[in-house]
Design a protein around this motif. Structure first.
Motif, PDB file in Angstrom:
ATOM      1  N   LEU A 167      46.672 -41.152  33.384  1.00  0.00           N
ATOM      2  CA  LEU A 167      47.344 -40.616  32.189  1.00  0.00           C
ATOM      3  C   LEU A 167      47.039 -41.512  31.013  1.00  0.00           C
ATOM      4  O   LEU A 167      47.280 -42.671  31.078  1.00  0.00           O
ATOM      5  CB  LEU A 167      48.875 -40.550  32.375  1.00  0.00           C
ATOM      6  CG  LEU A 167      49.517 -39.822  31.196  1.00  0.00           C
ATOM      7  CD1 LEU A 167      49.884 -38.411  31.598  1.00  0.00           C
ATOM      8  CD2 LEU A 167      50.746 -40.521  30.657  1.00  0.00           C
TER       9      LEU A 167
ATOM     10  N   GLN B  92      51.219 -35.772  34.645  1.00  0.00           N
ATOM     11  CA  GLN B  92      50.115 -36.142  35.534  1.00  0.00           C
ATOM     12  C   GLN B  92      50.584 -37.153  36.580  1.00  0.00           C
ATOM     13  O   GLN B  92      50.281 -37.017  37.753  1.00  0.00           O
ATOM     14  CB  GLN B  92      48.980 -36.727  34.700  1.00  0.00           C
ATOM     15  CG  GLN B  92      47.706 -36.927  35.482  1.00  0.00           C
ATOM     16  CD  GLN B  92      46.541 -37.228  34.556  1.00  0.00           C
ATOM     17  OE1 GLN B  92      46.628 -37.074  33.344  1.00  0.00           O
ATOM     18  NE2 GLN B  92      45.446 -37.669  35.127  1.00  0.00           N
TER      19      GLN B  92
ATOM     20  N   LEU C 181      39.829 -43.793  17.553  1.00  0.00           N
ATOM     21  CA  LEU C 181      39.344 -42.826  18.554  1.00  0.00           C
ATOM     22  C   LEU C 181      39.843 -41.422  18.224  1.00  0.00           C
ATOM     23  O   LEU C 181      41.029 -41.191  18.076  1.00  0.00           O
ATOM     24  CB  LEU C 181      39.856 -43.243  19.934  1.00  0.00           C
ATOM     25  CG  LEU C 181      39.529 -42.276  21.067  1.00  0.00           C
ATOM     26  CD1 LEU C 181      38.116 -42.470  21.552  1.00  0.00           C
ATOM     27  CD2 LEU C 181      40.516 -42.440  22.204  1.00  0.00           C
TER      28      LEU C 181
ATOM     29  N   ALA D  78      40.663 -38.500  19.848  1.00  0.00           N
ATOM     30  CA  ALA D  78      40.853 -38.017  21.222  1.00  0.00           C
ATOM     31  C   ALA D  78      40.698 -36.503  21.287  1.00  0.00           C
ATOM     32  O   ALA D  78      40.211 -35.974  22.286  1.00  0.00           O
ATOM     33  CB  ALA D  78      42.225 -38.426  21.725  1.00  0.00           C
TER      34      ALA D  78
ATOM     35  N   PHE E 110      43.705 -41.614  17.718  1.00  0.00           N
ATOM     36  CA  PHE E 110      44.371 -42.873  18.109  1.00  0.00           C
ATOM     37  C   PHE E 110      43.564 -44.001  17.491  1.00  0.00           C
ATOM     38  O   PHE E 110      42.495 -44.327  18.005  1.00  0.00           O
ATOM     39  CB  PHE E 110      44.382 -43.046  19.627  1.00  0.00           C
ATOM     40  CG  PHE E 110      45.202 -42.014  20.339  1.00  0.00           C
ATOM     41  CD1 PHE E 110      46.573 -41.979  20.198  1.00  0.00           C
ATOM     42  CD2 PHE E 110      44.595 -41.088  21.163  1.00  0.00           C
ATOM     43  CE1 PHE E 110      47.325 -41.037  20.864  1.00  0.00           C
ATOM     44  CE2 PHE E 110      45.345 -40.147  21.829  1.00  0.00           C
ATOM     45  CZ  PHE E 110      46.706 -40.117  21.688  1.00  0.00           C
TER      46      PHE E 110
ATOM     47  N   PRO F  24      35.935 -33.424  32.029  1.00  0.00           N
ATOM     48  CA  PRO F  24      35.870 -34.726  32.714  1.00  0.00           C
ATOM     49  C   PRO F  24      37.031 -35.626  32.292  1.00  0.00           C
ATOM     50  O   PRO F  24      37.703 -35.358  31.294  1.00  0.00           O
ATOM     51  CB  PRO F  24      34.536 -35.312  32.249  1.00  0.00           C
ATOM     52  CG  PRO F  24      33.946 -34.367  31.276  1.00  0.00           C
ATOM     53  CD  PRO F  24      34.790 -33.158  31.168  1.00  0.00           C
ATOM     54  N   ASN F  25      37.247 -36.677  33.029  1.00  0.00           N
ATOM     55  CA  ASN F  25      38.303 -37.628  32.705  1.00  0.00           C
ATOM     56  C   ASN F  25      38.126 -38.177  31.301  1.00  0.00           C
ATOM     57  O   ASN F  25      37.007 -38.444  30.885  1.00  0.00           O
ATOM     58  CB  ASN F  25      38.267 -38.798  33.696  1.00  0.00           C
ATOM     59  CG  ASN F  25      39.538 -38.877  34.481  1.00  0.00           C
ATOM     60  OD1 ASN F  25      40.534 -38.263  34.105  1.00  0.00           O
ATOM     61  ND2 ASN F  25      39.514 -39.611  35.561  1.00  0.00           N
ATOM     62  N   GLY F  26      39.236 -38.319  30.598  1.00  0.00           N
ATOM     63  CA  GLY F  26      39.165 -38.864  29.249  1.00  0.00           C
ATOM     64  C   GLY F  26      38.732 -37.855  28.220  1.00  0.00           C
ATOM     65  O   GLY F  26      38.522 -38.203  27.056  1.00  0.00           O
ATOM     66  N   ALA F  27      38.599 -36.578  28.613  1.00  0.00           N
ATOM     67  CA  ALA F  27      38.154 -35.559  27.667  1.00  0.00           C
ATOM     68  C   ALA F  27      39.244 -35.240  26.652  1.00  0.00           C
ATOM     69  O   ALA F  27      38.956 -34.678  25.596  1.00  0.00           O
ATOM     70  CB  ALA F  27      37.748 -34.300  28.427  1.00  0.00           C
ATOM     71  N   GLY F  28      40.471 -35.559  26.970  1.00  0.00           N
ATOM     72  CA  GLY F  28      41.562 -35.310  26.022  1.00  0.00           C
ATOM     73  C   GLY F  28      42.508 -34.217  26.474  1.00  0.00           C
ATOM     74  O   GLY F  28      43.313 -33.728  25.686  1.00  0.00           O
ATOM     75  N   LYS F  29      42.460 -33.855  27.744  1.00  0.00           N
ATOM     76  CA  LYS F  29      43.297 -32.751  28.232  1.00  0.00           C
ATOM     77  C   LYS F  29      44.780 -33.111  28.158  1.00  0.00           C
ATOM     78  O   LYS F  29      45.591 -32.350  27.621  1.00  0.00           O
ATOM     79  CB  LYS F  29      42.913 -32.416  29.698  1.00  0.00           C
ATOM     80  CG  LYS F  29      41.442 -32.143  29.900  1.00  0.00           C
ATOM     81  CD  LYS F  29      41.104 -31.842  31.325  1.00  0.00           C
ATOM     82  CE  LYS F  29      41.359 -32.981  32.304  1.00  0.00           C
ATOM     83  NZ  LYS F  29      40.432 -34.132  32.184  1.00  0.00           N
ATOM     84  N   THR F  30      45.123 -34.269  28.691  1.00  0.00           N
ATOM     85  CA  THR F  30      46.525 -34.675  28.663  1.00  0.00           C
ATOM     86  C   THR F  30      47.014 -34.821  27.226  1.00  0.00           C
ATOM     87  O   THR F  30      48.160 -34.494  26.902  1.00  0.00           O
ATOM     88  CB  THR F  30      46.703 -36.001  29.437  1.00  0.00           C
ATOM     89  OG1 THR F  30      46.290 -35.794  30.777  1.00  0.00           O
ATOM     90  CG2 THR F  30      48.136 -36.460  29.415  1.00  0.00           C
ATOM     91  N   THR F  31      46.132 -35.285  26.360  1.00  0.00           N
ATOM     92  CA  THR F  31      46.510 -35.432  24.955  1.00  0.00           C
ATOM     93  C   THR F  31      46.836 -34.070  24.350  1.00  0.00           C
ATOM     94  O   THR F  31      47.805 -33.943  23.583  1.00  0.00           O
ATOM     95  CB  THR F  31      45.373 -36.127  24.184  1.00  0.00           C
ATOM     96  OG1 THR F  31      45.030 -37.323  24.866  1.00  0.00           O
ATOM     97  CG2 THR F  31      45.796 -36.452  22.775  1.00  0.00           C
TER      98      THR F  31
ATOM     99  N   TYR G 219      53.330 -36.137  21.488  1.00  0.00           N
ATOM    100  CA  TYR G 219      52.552 -36.735  20.399  1.00  0.00           C
ATOM    101  C   TYR G 219      52.657 -35.816  19.203  1.00  0.00           C
ATOM    102  O   TYR G 219      52.729 -34.606  19.357  1.00  0.00           O
ATOM    103  CB  TYR G 219      51.067 -36.849  20.766  1.00  0.00           C
ATOM    104  CG  TYR G 219      50.731 -37.838  21.856  1.00  0.00           C
ATOM    105  CD1 TYR G 219      51.591 -38.875  22.198  1.00  0.00           C
ATOM    106  CD2 TYR G 219      49.520 -37.733  22.534  1.00  0.00           C
ATOM    107  CE1 TYR G 219      51.250 -39.765  23.195  1.00  0.00           C
ATOM    108  CE2 TYR G 219      49.181 -38.619  23.533  1.00  0.00           C
ATOM    109  CZ  TYR G 219      50.049 -39.643  23.865  1.00  0.00           C
ATOM    110  OH  TYR G 219      49.720 -40.512  24.848  1.00  0.00           O
TER     111      TYR G 219
END
Ligand SMILES: Nc1ncnc2c1ncn2[C@@H]1O[C@H](COP(=O)(O)OP(=O)(O)O)[C@@H](O)[C@H]1O
Ligand SMILES: [Mg+2]
Lengths: 289, 465
Positions: free
Chosen positions: A289, A101, A26, A28, A23, A47-54, A63
């Motif tokens: 999310l 999410q 970044l 991700a 992105f 952890p949060n922001g690790a890129g799981k949802t991505t 995406y």
């Protein structure tokens, strides 16, 4: 729902190879490879922001990955390269369904209607793309009854049968989560991707969720790919765990293996006080999310 | 000024004190506001000099109305509404009450009967010639808008796509009939379906590039398309006759058996030995548009309970969730656009047959806005609500024309129908204040396991384009 496949074939259902998603500046996801095996629950944690949802958004076509290959092996031998399909085709043709999410129900439709919308493609075909159904020719009527029957089965499994005729937006949070899963199952998927299904649930709702997930795996043979924040849930139900940090895989194996991996412990507990505080903070905040 | 209210009954004296206080306050506020506007009037005297005089009486009336009004609202209306709400909440009755009387249960049958009997009743009351006004201005005019609004309802109310250029398809239908009947001499009954198909075709053509947009962008582009169609009709003079339009459009016939052309040998009135009158044609048209409306309603109701209709509503609720369930949202939107356009096309060809004349004048943006207003006022998605809104809005406009007596009140050059937009706006504001979801805000589910419970409007969404 697919016919009950009780023999657990141990082959790979989903293969992600060298997946990257950028992105702007970044990264991700950075060169991620992972596999999910048929008939198993594979957990994706981090952890949060690790890129799981991505990762999920790349798998389900929301995406377009910057790089990499995602292969879905269907039970009938068909292979689909998911990065080349658009989001709705991935559900329709490759039989991958997902939840979100932040729950996305059709809140103004009833619980039952939510499950009927999920059977859209099947019903469209049966109704001769509306024309025959409108004229009352063909198998539409029978198929429509069948779809209500299927919905009823899932409502029973998800313990929502008493709320079938209420608007989906009127359900409590835990029930909405279960409804979203039941709705995804009504598309007849071979792989079900769940994004933090236990987030925000109380212990009782969490238990009901575990029961539902286990029954999905055991009774329908559907493979599950699960994002989860809560380690205890992951350890209890998953067969295989992949750990992500800053868009990269740091560990991969059985729950026991992962639990004792020093890298995972470091990622989750942090190496110095600053990071520990951050992790705690994120744990408290819950998902995003 | 606080609006905080203690809802319980024992607080009644407190409420009264509050009411007096707020009433006084409103009075003072009104005095301050109106002192210069109302209390003092400027005018020119005989020498053309600007002078002023006071109007204390009028000012006093303004202030008194404000003060007493506020006093009544705070002291009596609010507590009563609160009490009723409280009682409802205690009894556990949801906002949409389920108790249905005889009228409510048989509403559709009664409405149908009334509509079918309307022309004969009017004829027997006012005579053949006298019925013209009622059948044409009140009957046909309203039903055209009912049909248009029901057509637009598919796009806006069900699929949640804000279409501000709906009138374009109405125009396509009208011009299709006008041009094809003049060029090829085809009859109304052949051209009616053809006009619908052509409009649907245009709906798909316009929809393709447009439906990738969402929300405000979609609204703006559809508005532009509506204007483009109108400008083409205005400027393509060789074909469309430009601003002069097309006149002398053939009338519809009763399936080719009887004609309404004055010179024709099978003229309806002549065949039955009746005195010549244009009223018969209008009565016939009334039944035609009534049938068209019924077809529209039937198809809409049928489609709603089919997968495509459910997908439309799901699309309105959440487009991303739709895609995650394998629904091709572009195709789904296109079908909604096409079906809506088709109904617009039917209505358009009917309009051309009724007027005998079409010009771009009839297809301005204001028409789109009126149709959309009817859909929104009626309650998006509800056929009954929309029909009621059409009756109120269009019937109201026609009533204004009738109000000759207003001329005696406001002077000779007062034309009441010029105020219809103002009233439209006021009605909109009032309805949105008291019934933010339109006349019928709840939605009927299309399938149920045990019982059909209507879904309160607070759960449904308006769509994002
Ligand atoms: N659409 C997007 N545009 C820009 N950045 C994004 C987008 N989606 C996710 N990100 C970024 O990618 C990173 C991973 O996010 P996400 O996949 O949501 O993490 P997780 O689900 O593991 O908590 C975050 O830094 C997030 O800000
Ligand atoms: Mg996430």
């Amino acid at each position: 729902m697919t016919s009950g496949n009780t023999t657990m074939t141990r082959d790979t259902i989903l293969k992600v190879e060298h997946l990257s998603m950028r992105f702007g500046g970044l990264m991700a996801i950075n060169d991620l490879s992972l596999e999910a095996r048929r008939g198993e629950i594979t957990a994706l944690i981090g952890p949060n922001g690790a890129g799981k949802t991505t990762v999920f958004n790349c798998i389900t076509g929301f995406y377009k990955p910057t790089m990499g290959m995602i292969t879905m092996n269907r039970r009938n031998g068909e292979q689909h390269l998911l990065e080349r399909l658009s989001d709705f085709e991935i559900t329709k043709k490759a039989k991958v369904a997902r939840t979100f999410q932040n729950i996305r129900l059709f809140s103004g439709l009833t619980v039952l209607e939510n499950l009927l919308v999920a059977q859209h493609n099947k019903l469209m075909k049966a109704s001769g793309y509306t024309v025959m159904g409108l004229l009352g020719i063909g198998s539409y009527k029978r198929e429509a009854e069948g779809s209500i029957e299927l919905a009823r089965q899932w409502l029973e499994k998800a313990d929502l049968i008493d709320r079938a005729d209420d608007p989906a937006g009127d359900l409590p949070y835990g029930a909405q989560r279960r409804l979203e899963i039941a709705r995804a199952m009504c598309t007849g998927p071979e792989l079900l991707c769940l994004d933090e299904p236990a987030a925000g649930l109380n212990p009782k709702e969490s238990l009901a969720l575990n029961t539902l997930l286990n029954s999905i795996r055991d009774e329908t043979g559907t493979s599950i790919l699960l994002i989860e924040h809560d380690m205890s849930v992951v350890m209890e139900i998953s067969d295989h765990v992949v750990v992500l940090e800053y868009g990269q895989k740091i560990s991969d194996g059985t729950p026991d293996h992962v639990k004792n991996d020093p890298k995972v412990i470091a990622a989750y507990l942090g190496v110095d006080d600053d990071e520990l505080e951050e992790v705690m903070h994120e744990e408290l905040d819950g998902g995003s999310l | 000024m606080t609006n905080a209210q203690s809802p319980a009954k024992e607080a009644a004296p407190g409420v009264m004190a509050q009411a007096v206080k707020e009433g006084l306050f409103a009075g003072i506020l009104a005095f301050g506001m109106f002192l210069l506007y109302v209390g003092i009037e400027t005018y020119q005297n005989i020498d053309n000099a600007l002078v002023w005089r006071t109007r204390w009486g009028l000012l006093a009336i303004f202030v008194a109305v404000s003060a007493i009004g506020r006093f009544l609202v705070v002291g009596f209306f609010k507590p009563r509404i609160d009490r009723r709400k409280l009682a409802k909440a205690k009894a556990g009755i949801p906002e949409v009450s389920d108790d249905k009387g005889f009228f409510h249960r048989n509403f559709l049958k009664i409405a149908m009967l009334a509509l079918v009997l309307y022309p004969p009743v009017v004829v027997s009351l006012y005579g053949v010639q006298g019925s013209l006004k009622f059948v044409d201005n009140f009957g046909i005019q309203i039903l055209i808008y009912v049909m248009l609004a029901w057509g637009l309802n598919v796009v806006v109310g069900l699929a949640g796509l804000l279409d501000l250029g709906y009138v374009a398809f109405y125009a396509v239908g009208a011009y299709s009939y006008a041009l094809l009947s003049q060029t090829f001499g085809l009859s109304f009954w052949v051209l009616l379906p053809m006009a619908g198909i052509l409009a649907a075709f245009w709906g798909i053509i316009l929809g393709f590039p447009v439906l990738r947009l969402r929300g405000d962008y979609l609204a703006i582009v559809t508005l532009a398309f509506g204007e483009i169609i109108r400008l083409v009709l205005m400027n393509w003079t060789e074909v469309t006759g430009g601003t002069a339009g097309i006149s002398g459009i053939a009338k519809a016939s009763i399936f080719g058996i009887w004609s309404f052309d004055v010179g024709a040998s099978n003229n309806f009135a002549r065949s039955f030995g009746l005195p010549m009158s244009s009223a018969y044609y209008k009565i016939f048209l009334f039944y035609v548009i009534l049938a068209l409306c019924l077809i529209t309603a039937y198809v809409t109701i049928k489609l709603r309970s089919m997968p495509i209709g459910r997908a439309w509503e799901a699309l309105r609720e959440d487009e991303i969730a739709c895609r995650s369930l394998g629904i091709d949202t572009v195709k789904t939107k296109l079908t909604a656009f096409a079906i809506g356009a088709m109904f617009g096309g039917f209505a358009g060809s009917f309009f051309a047959a009724r007027q005998g004349f079409v010009s771009p004048e009839s297809f301005v943006f204001l028409e789109s806005a009126v149709i959309l207003a009817i859909v929104v006022l009626g309650g998006m998605g509800s056929l009954t609500g929309i029909a009621v809104a059409a009756i109120v809005m269009v019937g109201g406009t026609e009533l204004l024309r009738e109000m000759e007596f207003l001329k005696h009140v406001f002077g000779e050059d007062f034309t009441p129908e010029l105020y219809r937009m103002l009233l439209f706006g006021l009605a909109m504001v009032a309805v949105m204040l008291f019934k933010p979801r339109g006349f019928v805000g709840s939605r009927q589910p299309t399938a149920f396991l045990k019982e059909r419970k209507s879904v309160s409007g607070s759960f449904t969404k308006e769509g994002h384009g």
